[in-house]
Design a protein around this motif. Structure first.
Motif, PDB file in Angstrom:
ATOM      1  N   SER A   1      39.689  41.655  34.760  1.00  0.00           N
ATOM      2  CA  SER A   1      41.016  42.244  34.821  1.00  0.00           C
ATOM      3  C   SER A   1      40.923  43.766  34.852  1.00  0.00           C
ATOM      4  O   SER A   1      41.669  44.523  35.168  1.00  0.00           O
ATOM      5  N   ASP A   2      39.495  44.178  34.567  1.00  0.00           N
ATOM      6  CA  ASP A   2      39.404  45.781  34.822  1.00  0.00           C
ATOM      7  C   ASP A   2      39.658  46.201  36.311  1.00  0.00           C
ATOM      8  O   ASP A   2      39.856  47.378  36.571  1.00  0.00           O
ATOM      9  N   LYS A   3      39.462  45.346  37.288  1.00  0.00           N
ATOM     10  CA  LYS A   3      39.834  45.633  38.781  1.00  0.00           C
ATOM     11  C   LYS A   3      41.253  45.257  38.947  1.00  0.00           C
ATOM     12  O   LYS A   3      41.708  45.697  40.152  1.00  0.00           O
ATOM     13  N   ALA A   4      42.062  44.709  38.199  1.00  0.00           N
ATOM     14  CA  ALA A   4      43.461  44.285  38.527  1.00  0.00           C
ATOM     15  C   ALA A   4      44.189  45.709  38.493  1.00  0.00           C
ATOM     16  O   ALA A   4      43.790  46.442  37.972  1.00  0.00           O
ATOM     17  N   PRO A   5      45.327  45.714  39.184  1.00  0.00           N
ATOM     18  CA  PRO A   5      45.839  44.580  40.204  1.00  0.00           C
ATOM     19  C   PRO A   5      45.472  44.387  41.177  1.00  0.00           C
ATOM     20  O   PRO A   5      45.044  45.361  42.035  1.00  0.00           O
ATOM     21  N   PHE A   6      45.144  43.262  41.728  1.00  0.00           N
ATOM     22  CA  PHE A   6      44.495  42.884  43.006  1.00  0.00           C
ATOM     23  C   PHE A   6      45.443  42.798  44.382  1.00  0.00           C
ATOM     24  O   PHE A   6      46.293  42.078  44.200  1.00  0.00           O
ATOM     25  N   PRO A   7      45.057  43.732  45.506  1.00  0.00           N
ATOM     26  CA  PRO A   7      45.736  43.551  46.727  1.00  0.00           C
ATOM     27  C   PRO A   7      45.241  41.990  47.126  1.00  0.00           C
ATOM     28  O   PRO A   7      44.228  41.550  46.700  1.00  0.00           O
ATOM     29  N   VAL A   8      46.248  41.585  47.830  1.00  0.00           N
ATOM     30  CA  VAL A   8      45.828  40.135  48.224  1.00  0.00           C
ATOM     31  C   VAL A   8      45.735  39.861  49.928  1.00  0.00           C
ATOM     32  O   VAL A   8      46.617  40.505  50.616  1.00  0.00           O
ATOM     33  N   VAL A   9      44.842  39.415  50.051  1.00  0.00           N
ATOM     34  CA  VAL A   9      44.586  38.971  51.743  1.00  0.00           C
ATOM     35  C   VAL A   9      44.647  37.359  52.027  1.00  0.00           C
ATOM     36  O   VAL A   9      44.049  36.727  51.255  1.00  0.00           O
ATOM     37  N   ILE A  10      45.712  37.376  52.855  1.00  0.00           N
ATOM     38  CA  ILE A  10      46.074  35.871  53.282  1.00  0.00           C
ATOM     39  C   ILE A  10      45.192  35.848  54.786  1.00  0.00           C
ATOM     40  O   ILE A  10      45.417  36.617  55.596  1.00  0.00           O
ATOM     41  N   PHE A  11      44.149  34.929  54.919  1.00  0.00           N
ATOM     42  CA  PHE A  11      43.464  34.898  56.164  1.00  0.00           C
ATOM     43  C   PHE A  11      44.041  33.632  56.908  1.00  0.00           C
ATOM     44  O   PHE A  11      43.879  32.683  56.328  1.00  0.00           O
ATOM     45  N   PHE A  12      44.097  33.769  58.160  1.00  0.00           N
ATOM     46  CA  PHE A  12      44.778  32.672  59.092  1.00  0.00           C
ATOM     47  C   PHE A  12      43.540  32.391  59.972  1.00  0.00           C
ATOM     48  O   PHE A  12      43.026  33.276  60.960  1.00  0.00           O
TER      49      PHE A  12
ATOM     50  N   GLY B   1      37.198  44.188  45.474  1.00  0.00           N
ATOM     51  CA  GLY B   1      38.310  44.159  44.340  1.00  0.00           C
ATOM     52  C   GLY B   1      39.547  43.384  44.986  1.00  0.00           C
ATOM     53  O   GLY B   1      40.651  43.913  44.419  1.00  0.00           O
ATOM     54  N   MET B   2      39.422  42.473  45.972  1.00  0.00           N
ATOM     55  CA  MET B   2      40.856  42.005  46.498  1.00  0.00           C
ATOM     56  C   MET B   2      40.734  40.547  45.990  1.00  0.00           C
ATOM     57  O   MET B   2      39.577  39.775  46.049  1.00  0.00           O
ATOM     58  N   VAL B   3      41.807  39.739  46.039  1.00  0.00           N
ATOM     59  CA  VAL B   3      41.862  38.293  45.983  1.00  0.00           C
ATOM     60  C   VAL B   3      42.326  37.879  47.333  1.00  0.00           C
ATOM     61  O   VAL B   3      42.973  38.386  48.290  1.00  0.00           O
ATOM     62  N   VAL B   4      41.594  36.851  48.032  1.00  0.00           N
ATOM     63  CA  VAL B   4      41.767  36.370  49.252  1.00  0.00           C
ATOM     64  C   VAL B   4      41.858  34.938  49.488  1.00  0.00           C
ATOM     65  O   VAL B   4      41.349  34.024  48.621  1.00  0.00           O
ATOM     66  N   VAL B   5      42.810  34.605  50.175  1.00  0.00           N
ATOM     67  CA  VAL B   5      43.346  33.136  50.449  1.00  0.00           C
ATOM     68  C   VAL B   5      43.069  32.709  51.679  1.00  0.00           C
ATOM     69  O   VAL B   5      43.419  33.358  52.607  1.00  0.00           O
ATOM     70  N   THR B   6      42.169  31.763  51.684  1.00  0.00           N
ATOM     71  CA  THR B   6      41.974  30.963  52.972  1.00  0.00           C
ATOM     72  C   THR B   6      42.744  29.607  52.790  1.00  0.00           C
ATOM     73  O   THR B   6      42.887  29.141  51.801  1.00  0.00           O
ATOM     74  N   PHE B   7      42.882  28.729  53.992  1.00  0.00           N
ATOM     75  CA  PHE B   7      43.591  27.445  53.843  1.00  0.00           C
ATOM     76  C   PHE B   7      43.341  26.792  55.103  1.00  0.00           C
ATOM     77  O   PHE B   7      42.786  27.246  56.164  1.00  0.00           O
ATOM     78  N   ASP B   8      43.348  25.288  54.868  1.00  0.00           N
ATOM     79  CA  ASP B   8      43.201  24.378  56.054  1.00  0.00           C
ATOM     80  C   ASP B   8      44.607  23.780  55.992  1.00  0.00           C
ATOM     81  O   ASP B   8      44.983  23.129  54.847  1.00  0.00           O
ATOM     82  N   TRP B   9      45.005  23.433  57.170  1.00  0.00           N
ATOM     83  CA  TRP B   9      46.066  22.738  57.452  1.00  0.00           C
ATOM     84  C   TRP B   9      45.890  21.960  58.504  1.00  0.00           C
ATOM     85  O   TRP B   9      45.929  22.508  59.638  1.00  0.00           O
ATOM     86  N   VAL B  10      46.137  20.531  58.547  1.00  0.00           N
ATOM     87  CA  VAL B  10      46.176  19.602  59.757  1.00  0.00           C
ATOM     88  C   VAL B  10      47.546  19.447  59.938  1.00  0.00           C
ATOM     89  O   VAL B  10      48.407  18.800  59.275  1.00  0.00           O
ATOM     90  N   ALA B  11      48.040  19.739  61.163  1.00  0.00           N
ATOM     91  CA  ALA B  11      49.321  19.467  61.738  1.00  0.00           C
ATOM     92  C   ALA B  11      49.442  19.447  63.195  1.00  0.00           C
ATOM     93  O   ALA B  11      48.343  19.609  64.039  1.00  0.00           O
ATOM     94  N   GLU B  12      50.725  19.299  63.737  1.00  0.00           N
ATOM     95  CA  GLU B  12      50.768  18.671  65.159  1.00  0.00           C
ATOM     96  C   GLU B  12      51.420  20.166  65.812  1.00  0.00           C
ATOM     97  O   GLU B  12      52.547  20.724  65.713  1.00  0.00           O
ATOM     98  N   ASN B  13      50.268  20.847  66.392  1.00  0.00           N
ATOM     99  CA  ASN B  13      50.486  22.143  66.859  1.00  0.00           C
ATOM    100  C   ASN B  13      51.253  21.950  68.308  1.00  0.00           C
ATOM    101  O   ASN B  13      52.434  22.728  68.575  1.00  0.00           O
ATOM    102  N   LEU B  14      51.005  21.007  68.938  1.00  0.00           N
ATOM    103  CA  LEU B  14      51.597  20.625  70.421  1.00  0.00           C
ATOM    104  C   LEU B  14      52.059  19.174  70.198  1.00  0.00           C
ATOM    105  O   LEU B  14      51.284  18.429  69.356  1.00  0.00           O
ATOM    106  N   PRO B  15      53.043  18.729  70.835  1.00  0.00           N
ATOM    107  CA  PRO B  15      53.653  17.182  70.930  1.00  0.00           C
ATOM    108  C   PRO B  15      52.226  16.442  70.934  1.00  0.00           C
ATOM    109  O   PRO B  15      51.567  16.358  72.005  1.00  0.00           O
ATOM    110  N   GLY B  16      51.677  15.441  70.015  1.00  0.00           N
ATOM    111  CA  GLY B  16      51.001  14.669  70.059  1.00  0.00           C
ATOM    112  C   GLY B  16      49.627  15.116  69.910  1.00  0.00           C
ATOM    113  O   GLY B  16      48.511  14.329  70.162  1.00  0.00           O
TER     114      GLY B  16
END
Length: 324
Positions: free
Chosen positions: A47-58, A79-94
């Motif tokens: 909490s000493d480093k808060a509030p944290f800027p947030v990085v969303i990484f694509f 001193g940042m919060v970093v969000v990474t993610f995985d998403w399986v989806a249909e980028n192009l038809p099929g």
């Protein structure tokens, strides 16, 4: 100490089973010796480093978020919060793949610039609101200092959506191995460079050995080389004028120099070998991104000086540097 936890979230309007994003949230932590920590392994945020800027990484297409954990850890250590993610989806038809969340319909000539191209971003922002209200990060996030970052197609998404009209909480964006050339298959004229939002600080990084950009350049009517698309994006797509937008081309870096370790079974197989030590490239990339955020989002004077010293010093790994 850097710790992380996982979340899952549904994407509105996505069709099951391809409607779930899995997030990993990395944050600065501090051991407390509490019963919850001992029993469940949940370490409180520092909490000493808060509030944290947030990085969303694509991530890049078919690139797991784990490839970018080295960078996420480095940014969290600042001193940042970093969000990474995985998403399986249909980028192009099929065609189903790991995706950064690309709304291809919004790249059409009659729609580009009228709305967001990031189909995952509203869900991610909603999750950040939830994290602000409960859990180890409750009340510790600076949701008015969100930085978008990404690699390849994910970098393009980061740059295109650093737009206060769509997402007023976004404060800056950075991208590696990305450009904003327009795909001919969508009806654009060859060699078209689409405009990018230009009201926020931006950082574009590329490499002279980017075989993926060189190989795919024909899809945009561009010459088949590693840097033209990135350099033209900086000069033609961004207005600039505030000295907070940077172009950095690294000598000997390839498309996956930002990914460690890359997954050669799924990611694009068309890269060129890097001609500089990969660890040295990552070190320069991580330090540049960290100082860029500290200087232009967190407004730390020492970071501005450090960024200038890093980029303006004699460094054989820097092939091209521009600022506007």
């Amino acid at each position: 100490m850097i710790r992380a936890f996982f979340r899952a979230a549904k994407v509105e309007n996505a069709k099951p089973p391809y409607d779930t994003i899995h997030l990993k949230v990395l944050y600065p932590a501090k051991m407390s010796g509490s019963q919850q920590q001992l029993a469940q392994g949940i370490v409180p945020a520092d909490s000493d480093k808060a509030p944290f800027p947030v990085v969303i990484f694509f991530s890049g297409i078919n690139c797991t978020s784990q490839m970018y954990q080295w960078l996420a850890v480095q940014l969290a250590q600042r001193g940042m919060v970093v969000v990474t993610f995985d998403w399986v989806a249909e980028n192009l038809p099929g065609i189903f793949s790991l995706t950064p969340g690309v709304d291809i319909a919004m790249w059409a000539p009659d729609k580009y610039g009228t709305g967001s191209t990031a189909s995952a971003l509203p869900t991610l922002l909603g999750e950040l609101e939830s994290l602000q209200s409960e859990g180890v990060l409750a009340g510790m996030l600076n949701l008015q200092q969100i930085i978008l970052g990404g690699h390849s197609a994910g970098g393009r998404i980061a740059l295109e959506n650093a737009e206060p009209r769509f997402f007023p909480q976004v404060a800056a964006a950075f991208a590696y191995g990305a450009h904003n050339a327009a795909p001919i298959m969508l009806g654009f004229a060859p060699e078209t460079i689409l405009p990018l939002p230009s009201s926020l600080p931006l950082l574009l990084i590329g490499g002279t050995k980017d075989g993926v950009i060189a190989t795919s350049s024909g899809q945009y009517g561009l010459s088949s080389d590693a840097t033209t698309a990135v350099v033209r994006t900086f000069h033609e797509a961004i207005t600039g004028g505030r000295d907070d937008t940077y172009l950095l081309i690294l000598e000997g870096a390839n498309h996956f120099s930002i990914a460690y370790p890359p997954d050669i079974t799924t990611a694009s197989p068309f890269d060129l070998p890097a001609t500089q030590p990969e660890e040295a490239i990552r070190s320069l990339v991580g330090e540049t991104i960290g100082l860029f955020i500290d200087a232009h989002v967190c407004h730390k004077p020492e970071a501005s000086q450090g960024l200038e010293s890093l980029l303006l010093g004699a460094n054989p790994m820097i092939a091209l540097l521009a600022r506007k």
